[in-house]
Design a protein around this motif. Structure first.
Motif, PDB file in Angstrom:
ATOM      1  N   LEU A 102      -8.240   5.186  -9.150  1.00 35.98           N
ATOM      2  CA  LEU A 102      -7.037   5.437  -8.331  1.00 35.98           C
ATOM      3  C   LEU A 102      -7.230   6.650  -7.435  1.00 35.98           C
ATOM      4  CD1 LEU A 102      -4.166   4.908 -10.946  1.00 35.98           C
ATOM      5  CD2 LEU A 102      -5.141   3.260  -9.329  1.00 35.98           C
ATOM      6  N   ARG A 103      -6.491   6.625  -6.325  1.00 37.30           N
ATOM      7  CA  ARG A 103      -6.436   7.796  -5.447  1.00 37.30           C
ATOM      8  C   ARG A 103      -4.994   8.287  -5.414  1.00 37.30           C
ATOM      9  NH1 ARG A 103     -10.752   8.723  -2.724  1.00 37.30           N
ATOM     10  NH2 ARG A 103      -9.676   9.967  -1.179  1.00 37.30           N
ATOM     11  N   PHE A 104      -4.832   9.594  -5.243  1.00 37.22           N
ATOM     12  CA  PHE A 104      -3.483  10.168  -5.186  1.00 37.22           C
ATOM     13  C   PHE A 104      -3.289  10.912  -3.869  1.00 37.22           C
ATOM     14  CE2 PHE A 104      -4.356   9.653  -9.674  1.00 37.22           C
ATOM     15  CZ  PHE A 104      -3.193   9.048 -10.107  1.00 37.22           C
ATOM     16  N   HIS A 105      -2.061  10.826  -3.371  1.00 40.83           N
ATOM     17  CA  HIS A 105      -1.682  11.561  -2.169  1.00 40.83           C
ATOM     18  C   HIS A 105      -0.496  12.436  -2.561  1.00 40.83           C
ATOM     19  CE1 HIS A 105       0.059  11.598   2.159  1.00 40.83           C
ATOM     20  NE2 HIS A 105      -0.800  12.572   1.988  1.00 40.83           N
ATOM     21  N   ASP A 117      -7.904   0.292  -7.612  1.00 41.43           N
ATOM     22  CA  ASP A 117      -8.175   1.033  -6.369  1.00 41.43           C
ATOM     23  C   ASP A 117      -6.917   1.395  -5.577  1.00 41.43           C
ATOM     24  OD1 ASP A 117     -10.881   0.979  -6.864  1.00 41.43           O
ATOM     25  OD2 ASP A 117     -11.233  -0.816  -5.662  1.00 41.43           O
ATOM     26  N   THR A 151       5.037   5.302  -3.909  1.00 42.73           N
ATOM     27  CA  THR A 151       5.201   6.746  -4.108  1.00 42.73           C
ATOM     28  C   THR A 151       6.104   7.002  -5.307  1.00 42.73           C
ATOM     29  OG1 THR A 151       4.876   7.254  -1.774  1.00 42.73           O
ATOM     30  CG2 THR A 151       6.085   8.864  -3.043  1.00 42.73           C
ATOM     31  N   SER A 203     -10.600  12.468  -5.244  1.00 46.76           N
ATOM     32  CA  SER A 203      -9.679  11.328  -5.202  1.00 46.76           C
ATOM     33  C   SER A 203      -8.235  11.767  -4.926  1.00 46.76           C
ATOM     34  CB  SER A 203      -9.743  10.536  -6.512  1.00 46.76           C
ATOM     35  OG  SER A 203      -9.280  11.333  -7.569  1.00 46.76           O
ATOM     36  N   ILE A 204      -8.081  12.998  -4.454  1.00 43.63           N
ATOM     37  CA  ILE A 204      -6.726  13.493  -4.135  1.00 43.63           C
ATOM     38  C   ILE A 204      -6.699  13.981  -2.690  1.00 43.63           C
ATOM     39  CG2 ILE A 204      -4.930  15.182  -4.684  1.00 43.63           C
ATOM     40  CD1 ILE A 204      -6.125  15.405  -7.496  1.00 43.63           C
ATOM     41  N   GLN A 237      -6.369  10.507 -14.174  1.00 35.19           N
ATOM     42  CA  GLN A 237      -7.748  10.354 -13.681  1.00 35.19           C
ATOM     43  C   GLN A 237      -8.690   9.919 -14.798  1.00 35.19           C
ATOM     44  OE1 GLN A 237      -8.540  14.109 -11.613  1.00 35.19           O
ATOM     45  NE2 GLN A 237      -7.992  13.133  -9.672  1.00 35.19           N
ATOM     46  N   PRO A 278       0.827  -1.215   0.000  1.00 34.68           N
ATOM     47  CA  PRO A 278       0.000   0.000   0.000  1.00 34.68           C
ATOM     48  C   PRO A 278       0.860   1.264   0.000  1.00 34.68           C
ATOM     49  CG  PRO A 278       0.105  -0.912   2.208  1.00 34.68           C
ATOM     50  CD  PRO A 278       0.948  -1.810   1.340  1.00 34.68           C
ATOM     51  N   THR A 331      -3.724   3.495  -4.077  1.00 40.71           N
ATOM     52  CA  THR A 331      -3.395   4.884  -3.754  1.00 40.71           C
ATOM     53  C   THR A 331      -1.937   5.099  -4.119  1.00 40.71           C
ATOM     54  OG1 THR A 331      -4.997   5.019  -1.957  1.00 40.71           O
ATOM     55  CG2 THR A 331      -3.181   6.584  -1.904  1.00 40.71           C
ATOM     56  N   GLY A 336       1.266   7.729  -4.079  1.00 37.08           N
ATOM     57  CA  GLY A 336       1.836   8.964  -3.545  1.00 37.08           C
ATOM     58  C   GLY A 336       2.643   9.681  -4.612  1.00 37.08           C
TER      59      GLY A 336
END
Ligand code: SF4
Length: 361
Positions: free
Chosen positions: A158-161, A127, A88, A184-185, A152, A85, A129, A131
């Motif tokens: 997807l999710r972004f950090h 799904d 990055t 999603s960010i 996107q 998980p 995430t 970084g």
């Protein structure tokens, strides 16, 4: 430590190559490199008719990983590990701040890898995430925004950090931000004190706090989810309660406050004696901050705090945050009942100069 780079035999390529290593494909994508042979300490993957030989004793651990191969290099980079998980992408090593605890000290030069990163995220697990960090990613905001829009579009799951110092947004960027799916960010933004002079001293940039305030408001107006991040140091431990008051009063857009212990790497290693605050001996500065923020309804989490260093009443706020590839435990931890929930220590944690009270529970 889990290796993020692996030795390979060089490929006859002239452009960087991004592929997904696959052991048993049910459906093959054109970007999949299928395992075709195993040797003694090697695994051969088929890349469009060429053989990519990876030196590994454990090909199964690479299944689904998205990797980057650079022409002429004898290593591959595991950009996205399917089983982790903690993935990055390092957007740049450039930065305009010089934080006293920086774990990734800035470099002058930048190599644009956005095209390769886009290829990589298209192949990421469902799904996931991802970084995006640096350095300061928003130094290359035009390319970053383009990347995010395309990513996107291709992968709405997807999710972004995004880790940013919050120094590089202008009024005209609000239109770009509104074009993104902000739901999603998560924007991770450091703030070290409510007093501008202390924050500026910690980040090594005069006026940084004032710009940060403007840009937090700017992000908030565009619907951004914001995670404020504060590393605990000797420079700010006595100011955390005030910071909690400031955040809860003045930063209504903050969704969560991440309070973090110091990582002994980069500039933090050079400044360890001056800045490491042993919260296993005195947790008061942190507990006061948590009491304020939770009391005002702001979600608060503790990162990189070994569980036994935290008073029991506050352990529920600890997150097992240290990435699997750089996590270790001490001999003391062997028989500890909390080990499975504990974040442990960074691989480079200096036990002799670290927490004084680490005791198996
Ligand atoms: S003894 Fe080790 S495993 Fe147990 S809580 Fe402390 S740091 Fe975590």
């Amino acid at each position: 430590m889990i290796p993020l780079q692996l030795k390979i035999d060089p490929l006859p390529i002239v452009e960087p190559l991004v592929v997904r290593l696959v052991l048993n494909p049910s459906i093959k994508s054109p970007s999949d490199a299928i395992l075709v042979a195993r040797g003694d300490g090697t695994a051969d993957f088929d890349v469009g008719g060429f053989s990519l030989r990876v030196h590994t004793n454990d090909p199964a651990s690479l299944d689904g990983d998205v990797v980057l191969v650079i022409p002429g290099r004898r290593t591959l980079h595991r950009l996205i590990r399917a089983s982790s998980p903690h993935n990055t992408l390092l957007i740049t090593e450039q930065c305009d701040q010089l934080c006293v605890m920086c774990s990734q000290p800035p470099k002058q030069y930048h190599t644009d890898m956005f095209d390769q990163f886009l290829d990589a995220v298209r192949l990421a697990p469902v799904d996931a995430t991802i970084g995006l960090s640096g350095g300061e990613p928003l130094l290359h905001k035009k390319r970053l925004f383009e990347f995010l829009v395309k990513a996107q579009n291709h992968r709405p799951d997807l999710r972004f950090h995004i880790l940013t110092n919050g120094q590089h947004l202008l009024a005209e960027d609000e239109a770009h931000l509104r074009y993104l799916d902000m739901t999603s960010i998560l924007w991770g933004i450091p703030i070290y004190a409510a007093e501008g002079e202390i924050h500026d001293r910690i980040v090594g940039k005069v006026g940084a706090f004032s710009i940060l305030q403007e840009n937090l408001a700017r992000l908030g107006r565009t619907g951004a989810a914001i995670e404020l991040r504060t590393v605990v140091m000797q420079s700010n431990i006595d100011h955390l309660e005030r910071l909690g008051e400031y955040i809860t009063l003045n930063q209504p857009f903050a969704q969560v406050w991440a309070i973090m212990q110091l990582e002994n790497i980069g500039y933090a290693r050079m400044n360890w004696t001056k800045e490491f605050s042993d919260t296993s001996l005195s947790f008061e500065g942190v507990s006061q901050a948590i009491n304020i923020s939770l009391g005002k309804g702001l979600a608060t989490a503790l990162y990189n705090f070994p569980l036994c260093s935290v008073p029991e009443a506050y352990r529920r706020y600890c997150v097992a945050s240290i990435s699997d590839w750089k996590q270790k435990f001490l001999a003391t931890c062997e028989n500890c009942s909390l080990k499975s929930k504990c974040t442990g220590f960074f691989e480079w944690y200096p036990e002799e100069r670290g927490f004084k009270k680490i005791i198996a529970q």
